[in-house]
Design a protein around this motif. Structure first.
Motif, PDB file in Angstrom:
ATOM      1  N   LEU A 186       0.829  -1.203   0.000  1.00 24.20           N
ATOM      2  CA  LEU A 186       0.000   0.000   0.000  1.00 24.20           C
ATOM      3  C   LEU A 186       0.865   1.256   0.000  1.00 24.20           C
ATOM      4  O   LEU A 186       0.649   2.181  -0.802  1.00 24.20           O
ATOM      5  CB  LEU A 186      -0.911  -0.013   1.229  1.00 24.20           C
ATOM      6  N   LEU A 187       1.833   1.284   0.892  1.00 22.95           N
ATOM      7  CA  LEU A 187       2.685   2.471   1.018  1.00 22.95           C
ATOM      8  C   LEU A 187       3.551   2.683  -0.212  1.00 22.95           C
ATOM      9  O   LEU A 187       3.793   3.828  -0.633  1.00 22.95           O
ATOM     10  CB  LEU A 187       3.570   2.328   2.259  1.00 22.95           C
ATOM     11  N   ARG A 188       4.015   1.612  -0.797  1.00 22.96           N
ATOM     12  CA  ARG A 188       4.903   1.734  -1.963  1.00 22.96           C
ATOM     13  C   ARG A 188       4.152   2.181  -3.210  1.00 22.96           C
ATOM     14  O   ARG A 188       4.758   2.740  -4.119  1.00 22.96           O
ATOM     15  CB  ARG A 188       5.628   0.413  -2.204  1.00 22.96           C
ATOM     16  N   ARG A 189       2.862   1.953  -3.231  1.00 22.19           N
ATOM     17  CA  ARG A 189       2.089   2.498  -4.357  1.00 22.19           C
ATOM     18  C   ARG A 189       2.025   4.019  -4.265  1.00 22.19           C
ATOM     19  O   ARG A 189       2.013   4.708  -5.291  1.00 22.19           O
ATOM     20  CB  ARG A 189       0.678   1.896  -4.369  1.00 22.19           C
ATOM     21  N   ALA A 190       1.985   4.540  -3.066  1.00 17.93           N
ATOM     22  CA  ALA A 190       1.946   5.994  -2.884  1.00 17.93           C
ATOM     23  C   ALA A 190       3.322   6.620  -3.058  1.00 17.93           C
ATOM     24  O   ALA A 190       3.451   7.741  -3.552  1.00 17.93           O
ATOM     25  CB  ALA A 190       1.383   6.336  -1.507  1.00 17.93           C
ATOM     26  N   ASN A 191       4.357   5.909  -2.643  1.00 18.00           N
ATOM     27  CA  ASN A 191       5.732   6.388  -2.777  1.00 18.00           C
ATOM     28  C   ASN A 191       6.653   5.182  -2.915  1.00 18.00           C
ATOM     29  O   ASN A 191       6.997   4.540  -1.922  1.00 18.00           O
ATOM     30  CB  ASN A 191       6.152   7.219  -1.560  1.00 18.00           C
ATOM     31  N   PRO A 192       7.066   4.855  -4.139  1.00 18.82           N
ATOM     32  CA  PRO A 192       7.915   3.671  -4.348  1.00 18.82           C
ATOM     33  C   PRO A 192       9.229   3.717  -3.578  1.00 18.82           C
ATOM     34  O   PRO A 192       9.863   2.681  -3.366  1.00 18.82           O
ATOM     35  CB  PRO A 192       8.168   3.688  -5.864  1.00 18.82           C
ATOM     36  N   ARG A 193       9.632   4.901  -3.132  1.00 25.03           N
ATOM     37  CA  ARG A 193      10.914   5.035  -2.433  1.00 25.03           C
ATOM     38  C   ARG A 193      10.748   5.162  -0.918  1.00 25.03           C
ATOM     39  O   ARG A 193      11.698   5.489  -0.209  1.00 25.03           O
ATOM     40  CB  ARG A 193      11.666   6.254  -2.971  1.00 25.03           C
ATOM     41  N   TYR A 206      13.568 -12.792   9.165  1.00 29.86           N
ATOM     42  CA  TYR A 206      12.977 -13.621   8.116  1.00 29.86           C
ATOM     43  C   TYR A 206      12.075 -12.779   7.216  1.00 29.86           C
ATOM     44  O   TYR A 206      12.083 -12.933   5.981  1.00 29.86           O
ATOM     45  CB  TYR A 206      12.188 -14.754   8.757  1.00 29.86           C
ATOM     46  N   THR A 207      11.301 -11.882   7.820  1.00 33.36           N
ATOM     47  CA  THR A 207      10.414 -11.009   7.043  1.00 33.36           C
ATOM     48  C   THR A 207      11.216 -10.147   6.080  1.00 33.36           C
ATOM     49  O   THR A 207      10.815  -9.949   4.920  1.00 33.36           O
ATOM     50  CB  THR A 207       9.588 -10.114   7.982  1.00 33.36           C
ATOM     51  N   LEU A 208      12.349  -9.643   6.527  1.00 30.67           N
ATOM     52  CA  LEU A 208      13.189  -8.813   5.662  1.00 30.67           C
ATOM     53  C   LEU A 208      13.752  -9.615   4.493  1.00 30.67           C
ATOM     54  O   LEU A 208      13.904  -9.087   3.390  1.00 30.67           O
ATOM     55  CB  LEU A 208      14.337  -8.206   6.473  1.00 30.67           C
ATOM     56  N   ARG A 209      14.034 -10.874   4.719  1.00 31.33           N
ATOM     57  CA  ARG A 209      14.509 -11.713   3.602  1.00 31.33           C
ATOM     58  C   ARG A 209      13.385 -11.961   2.606  1.00 31.33           C
ATOM     59  O   ARG A 209      13.629 -12.014   1.387  1.00 31.33           O
ATOM     60  CB  ARG A 209      15.044 -13.042   4.143  1.00 31.33           C
ATOM     61  N   ARG A 210      12.166 -12.093   3.108  1.00 33.17           N
ATOM     62  CA  ARG A 210      11.018 -12.316   2.231  1.00 33.17           C
ATOM     63  C   ARG A 210      10.576 -11.037   1.532  1.00 33.17           C
ATOM     64  O   ARG A 210       9.992 -11.099   0.440  1.00 33.17           O
ATOM     65  CB  ARG A 210       9.847 -12.873   3.049  1.00 33.17           C
ATOM     66  N   ARG A 211      10.820  -9.894   2.156  1.00 31.12           N
ATOM     67  CA  ARG A 211      10.387  -8.601   1.613  1.00 31.12           C
ATOM     68  C   ARG A 211      11.605  -7.683   1.502  1.00 31.12           C
ATOM     69  O   ARG A 211      11.818  -6.797   2.320  1.00 31.12           O
ATOM     70  CB  ARG A 211       9.329  -7.963   2.516  1.00 31.12           C
ATOM     71  N   PRO A 212      12.434  -7.867   0.485  1.00 25.40           N
ATOM     72  CA  PRO A 212      13.687  -7.098   0.375  1.00 25.40           C
ATOM     73  C   PRO A 212      13.478  -5.603   0.158  1.00 25.40           C
ATOM     74  O   PRO A 212      14.438  -4.831   0.286  1.00 25.40           O
ATOM     75  CB  PRO A 212      14.401  -7.743  -0.824  1.00 25.40           C
ATOM     76  N   GLU A 213      12.262  -5.192  -0.152  1.00 22.88           N
ATOM     77  CA  GLU A 213      12.005  -3.762  -0.330  1.00 22.88           C
ATOM     78  C   GLU A 213      11.977  -3.020   1.006  1.00 22.88           C
ATOM     79  O   GLU A 213      12.055  -1.785   1.039  1.00 22.88           O
ATOM     80  CB  GLU A 213      10.682  -3.538  -1.067  1.00 22.88           C
ATOM     81  N   LEU A 214      11.878  -3.754   2.109  1.00 25.45           N
ATOM     82  CA  LEU A 214      11.875  -3.130   3.430  1.00 25.45           C
ATOM     83  C   LEU A 214      13.276  -2.659   3.788  1.00 25.45           C
ATOM     84  O   LEU A 214      14.276  -3.289   3.426  1.00 25.45           O
ATOM     85  CB  LEU A 214      11.362  -4.105   4.483  1.00 25.45           C
TER      86      LEU A 214
END
Length: 287
Positions: free
Chosen positions: A133-140, A180-188
């Motif tokens: 949701l947040l990345r749709r508003a601001n990809p960065r 583990y979450t960070l490995r699954r979601r590298p955009e974080l």
């Protein structure tokens, strides 16, 4: 004369006397973010923007107070609700948080799943939904996950996956789930080691690890009366770790007479020790 003025302005900027460009930060969480059962909850609500309009200051207001003293220009907002997890915020508060932010701090339920303590599935789902949701508003957008602390009630008294284990175990398990979450979601962007800072405070005898057998002389209690939520000192340590992780500012520079610590009635020596613990955890050094 003009050349001298330009040189002087450049020197002032280099020395850090001028605030950096304003950035926006949103805190999404529950009572561990808004400072339940402590004076932190109503601390400086005028300094931040409570998207739920409940007059809460909380850890976000401590962050803002640190930023002012460090001459860092941050616009601070929060969206919090007691006893809720990240899926709740996505489903019920989407209209409040769905906008452009520079930084977002996500703090989930203390046991990850209220019905299945320690189970990471709902945590992963909630982080993913809000991140998308947040990345749709601001990809960065920079998204950080808060790793919270061990609960004394679940370790010493109440049946739970952590009952009877070392007091550090719950925070370590939560940190492992966030890793583990960070490995699954590298955009974080990363995780904020609040629980590990609490563990360090116990290990270094700044805080007492078991409130049920009394607080050792010269040590502090990081929990409040329910042995679940944080005391003013516990939330202060949380805010220091969040602020240092997000800004890169060495929180020891705030000093023992730092404003928020003084406002909360913390002993100056305690303020300095908590600052040292926070900075040591962020740099993985001994204080």
């Amino acid at each position: 004369m003009r050349m001298w003025r330009r040189w002087a302005m450049a020197l002032v900027a280099t020395c850090g006397a001028v605030p950096v460009s304003a950035e926006s930060i949103l805190f999404v969480g529950n009572s561990f973010t808004f400072g339940a059962n402590s004076p932190v909850m109503r601390y400086r609500p005028d300094a931040v923007r409570d998207l739920n309009r409940e007059g809460i200051g909380g850890v976000p207001a401590l962050f803002k107070t640190f930023a002012e003293q460090a001459r860092l220009d941050w616009t601070v907002s929060l969206e919090t609700s007691p006893g809720k997890d990240l899926i709740y915020h996505y489903e019920q508060k989407r209209s409040e948080i769905d906008r452009r932010w520079d930084v977002v701090i996500l703090q989930n339920y203390s046991t990850l799943d209220a019905q299945k303590p320690g189970d990471p599935v709902r945590h992963l789902e909630g982080v993913g939904l809000i991140s998308d949701l947040l990345r749709r508003a601001n990809p960065r957008v920079r998204i950080e996950l808060v790793t919270t602390w061990s609960r004394a009630d679940l370790t010493y008294r109440t049946p739970s996956p952590w009952h009877g284990k070392p007091i550090t175990a719950m925070a370590d398990d939560l940190a492992a789930v966030n890793a583990y979450t960070l490995r699954r979601r590298p955009e974080l962007a990363g995780a904020i080691p609040v629980g590990q800072a609490w563990n360090r405070a116990w290990r270094d005898r700044v805080a007492d690890p078991n409130p049920y057998d009394g607080i050792a002389f010269g040590q502090i209690d990081l929990w409040t009366w329910d042995q679940y939520h944080a005391s003013a000192a516990g939330y202060y340590l949380e805010a220091l770790v969040v602020f240092g992780k997000v800004t890169g500012f060495d929180v020891r520079r705030l000093g023992e007479n730092e404003r928020a610590g003084r406002d909360l009635g913390l002993e100056p020596r305690t303020v300095g020790r908590l600052q040292a613990i926070a900075q040591a955890e962020l740099t993985n050094l001994r204080p």
